[in-house]
Design an enzyme around this catalytic site. Structure first.
Site, PDB file in Angstrom:
ATOM      1  N   MET A  27      24.216 -17.167 -37.525  1.00  0.00           N
ATOM      2  CA  MET A  27      23.268 -18.193 -37.973  1.00  0.00           C
ATOM      3  C   MET A  27      23.701 -18.766 -39.329  1.00  0.00           C
ATOM      4  SD  MET A  27      19.573 -17.078 -36.549  1.00  0.00           S
ATOM      5  CE  MET A  27      19.136 -15.891 -37.788  1.00  0.00           C
ATOM      6  N   LEU A  30      27.120 -17.257 -44.465  1.00  0.00           N
ATOM      7  CA  LEU A  30      27.992 -16.134 -44.120  1.00  0.00           C
ATOM      8  C   LEU A  30      28.240 -15.209 -45.306  1.00  0.00           C
ATOM      9  CD1 LEU A  30      30.574 -18.089 -41.945  1.00  0.00           C
ATOM     10  CD2 LEU A  30      28.516 -16.867 -41.207  1.00  0.00           C
ATOM     11  N   GLU A  32      30.133 -10.980 -46.173  1.00  0.00           N
ATOM     12  CA  GLU A  32      31.216 -10.089 -45.753  1.00  0.00           C
ATOM     13  C   GLU A  32      30.938  -9.419 -44.401  1.00  0.00           C
ATOM     14  OE1 GLU A  32      34.354  -8.983 -46.561  1.00  0.00           O
ATOM     15  OE2 GLU A  32      34.363 -10.816 -47.747  1.00  0.00           O
ATOM     16  N   GLY A  33      29.671  -9.181 -44.091  1.00  0.00           N
ATOM     17  CA  GLY A  33      29.339  -8.575 -42.796  1.00  0.00           C
ATOM     18  C   GLY A  33      29.806  -9.473 -41.659  1.00  0.00           C
ATOM     19  N   HIS A  34      29.454 -10.763 -41.741  1.00  0.00           N
ATOM     20  CA  HIS A  34      29.919 -11.714 -40.724  1.00  0.00           C
ATOM     21  C   HIS A  34      31.455 -11.742 -40.691  1.00  0.00           C
ATOM     22  CE1 HIS A  34      25.980 -13.747 -41.915  1.00  0.00           C
ATOM     23  NE2 HIS A  34      25.815 -13.577 -40.620  1.00  0.00           N
ATOM     24  N   GLN A  58      14.316 -18.169 -31.507  1.00  0.00           N
ATOM     25  CA  GLN A  58      14.203 -16.730 -31.782  1.00  0.00           C
ATOM     26  C   GLN A  58      13.334 -16.454 -32.995  1.00  0.00           C
ATOM     27  OE1 GLN A  58      18.585 -16.332 -32.324  1.00  0.00           O
ATOM     28  NE2 GLN A  58      18.068 -14.955 -33.988  1.00  0.00           N
ATOM     29  N   GLY A 144      27.054  -7.235 -34.662  1.00  0.00           N
ATOM     30  CA  GLY A 144      26.960  -6.220 -35.705  1.00  0.00           C
ATOM     31  C   GLY A 144      25.935  -5.140 -35.355  1.00  0.00           C
ATOM     32  N   GLN A 145      26.303  -3.889 -35.638  1.00  0.00           N
ATOM     33  CA  GLN A 145      25.393  -2.751 -35.416  1.00  0.00           C
ATOM     34  C   GLN A 145      24.124  -2.875 -36.254  1.00  0.00           C
ATOM     35  OE1 GLN A 145      25.513  -0.296 -33.194  1.00  0.00           O
ATOM     36  NE2 GLN A 145      23.577   0.467 -34.040  1.00  0.00           N
ATOM     37  N   ARG A 184      19.305 -12.682 -45.385  1.00  0.00           N
ATOM     38  CA  ARG A 184      17.939 -12.654 -45.909  1.00  0.00           C
ATOM     39  C   ARG A 184      17.849 -11.933 -47.266  1.00  0.00           C
ATOM     40  NH1 ARG A 184      16.358 -12.414 -40.085  1.00  0.00           N
ATOM     41  NH2 ARG A 184      15.119 -14.288 -39.721  1.00  0.00           N
TER      42      ARG A 184
HETATM   43  P1  AMP Z   1      23.172 -13.441 -38.159  1.00  0.00           P
HETATM   44  O1  AMP Z   1      23.878 -14.598 -38.803  1.00  0.00           O
HETATM   45  O2  AMP Z   1      22.269 -12.705 -39.073  1.00  0.00           O
HETATM   46  O3  AMP Z   1      22.560 -13.808 -36.827  1.00  0.00           O
HETATM   47  O4  AMP Z   1      24.317 -12.390 -37.810  1.00  0.00           O
HETATM   48  C1  AMP Z   1      25.406 -12.742 -37.008  1.00  0.00           C
HETATM   49  C2  AMP Z   1      26.127 -11.486 -36.581  1.00  0.00           C
HETATM   50  O5  AMP Z   1      26.575 -10.773 -37.744  1.00  0.00           O
HETATM   51  C3  AMP Z   1      25.211 -10.532 -35.816  1.00  0.00           C
HETATM   52  O6  AMP Z   1      25.941  -9.952 -34.751  1.00  0.00           O
HETATM   53  C4  AMP Z   1      24.845  -9.513 -36.862  1.00  0.00           C
HETATM   54  O7  AMP Z   1      24.520  -8.246 -36.319  1.00  0.00           O
HETATM   55  C5  AMP Z   1      26.127  -9.442 -37.674  1.00  0.00           C
HETATM   56  N1  AMP Z   1      25.849  -8.918 -39.014  1.00  0.00           N
HETATM   57  C6  AMP Z   1      24.858  -9.298 -39.848  1.00  0.00           C
HETATM   58  N2  AMP Z   1      24.860  -8.559 -40.966  1.00  0.00           N
HETATM   59  C7  AMP Z   1      25.889  -7.678 -40.833  1.00  0.00           C
HETATM   60  C8  AMP Z   1      26.409  -6.619 -41.650  1.00  0.00           C
HETATM   61  N3  AMP Z   1      25.883  -6.326 -42.834  1.00  0.00           N
HETATM   62  N4  AMP Z   1      27.472  -5.927 -41.188  1.00  0.00           N
HETATM   63  C9  AMP Z   1      28.016  -6.209 -39.974  1.00  0.00           C
HETATM   64  N5  AMP Z   1      27.565  -7.190 -39.167  1.00  0.00           N
HETATM   65  C10 AMP Z   1      26.519  -7.908 -39.581  1.00  0.00           C
END
Ligand code: AMP
Length: 277
Positions: A27, A30, A32-34, A58, A144-145, A184
């Site tokens: 979404m 972005l 580091e997780g993304h 959603q 992501g987990q 967030r």
């Molecule tokens: P979002 O933009 O929040 O919808 O997240 C997109 C993807 O990134 C989803 O598969 C999330 O689970 C993953 N994601 C979000 N935060 C993290 C994080 N801290 N570490 C790993 N993956 C993440």
């Protein structure tokens, strides 16, 4: 890097990609997780497609759709540096044209936890992810987990609808103090940001007990809840210790389980989880 907006632009660009394709749905805003998902896709696939779409279906009525943080220019810079092949940023009117009325729903796994608190959330998630899968036709998709129930629901949908797509789940990336990275987190003021580490501390305390032999789920839940309740700026919404596959609450942790939390820090709702076993 090709920036596609309309569906036909995406499809034309996708056709020209060589080899295997990895998809990372996001979404935006972005972090580091993304990027860890994007890098893994780059290691495992010939080409990488990232989507940026703040999916309105959603979000519940009283949720943060309008405030959801956005910074497309910065996102594009990061994705260019990460050598992504295509970024698809579809307009909402193209994903949900007037008269849209077809939904994808996983019925059972979406009942507890996030599904109970956010009715309709997973219907929005599975519908958009199915649409992304149909358009992108990836070989592998990366999630992501951090969003544990979403991972279970997407795996189920992929199996049930016979998508020939491998689902790869990537570990949660954290800030140095343990807070899971999340778009967030930008809602938190400095005091709240400090308090937000309590989710990690609660999960860690419970996991320590598990690692030391505790197997009663209720004891594990209570340990985590007590840590959250010790932080004056945190309000616990739920703590769950559930079977990893079915997401049903368990009594004893005798196989792989998932310990998850939803906590309000002020108005910001944060989720996190650890896998046990
Ligand atoms: P979002 O933009 O929040 O919808 O997240 C997109 C993807 O990134 C989803 O598969 C999330 O689970 C993953 N994601 C979000 N935060 C993290 C994080 N801290 N570490 C790993 N993956 C993440």
């Amino acid at each position: 890097m090709i920036i596609a907006r309309k569906l036909d632009e995406l499809i034309t660009a996708r056709r020209k990609l060589p080899g295997t394709v990895g998809l990372v749905p996001t979404m935006g805003f972005l972090h580091e997780g993304h990027l860890s998902l994007v890098r893994r896709a780059g290691q495992e696939c010939t080409s990488v497609i990232v989507t940026i779409f703040v999916n309105p279906t959603q979000f519940g009525k009283n949720e943060d759709l309008d405030q959801y943080p956005r910074d497309i220019d910065h996102d594009l810079q990061l994705l260019e540096q990460a050598k992504v092949d295509i970024v698809w940023i579809p307009p909402a009117t193209e994903m949900y044209p007037a008269g849209f009325q077809t939904w994808v729903e996983v019925t059972e796994l979406t009942k507890p936890l996030e599904g109970e608190i956010r009715p309709g959330h997973f219907r929005g998630v599975t519908t958009i992810v199915a649409k992304l899968f149909n358009a992108v036709r990836p070989d592998t998709a990366y999630f992501g987990q951090k969003d544990a129930q979403q991972c279970a629901v997407i795996r189920q949908m992929t199996r049930d609808l016979s998508y020939p797509i491998q689902i790869n789940i990537c570990p949660t990336l954290r800030e140095p103090d343990g807070l899971a990275k999340s778009s967030r987190n930008s809602y938190l003021d400095p005091k709240q940001r400090k308090a937000a580490v309590i989710l990690f501390q609660a999960l860690s305390k419970a996991k320590d007990a598990f690692d030391n032999g505790e197997r009663k789920a209720e004891t594990i839940r209570k340990l985590a809840a007590d840590v959250i309740n010790s932080e004056p700026n945190a309000v616990l919404q739920y703590v769950s210790c559930a079977d990893f596959e079915t997401l049903s609450e368990i009594n004893n942790i005798d196989q792989k389980a998932i310990l998850s939390l939803a906590v309000f820090i002020g108005k910001t709702r944060l989720i996190d989880n650890f896998i046990l076993g």
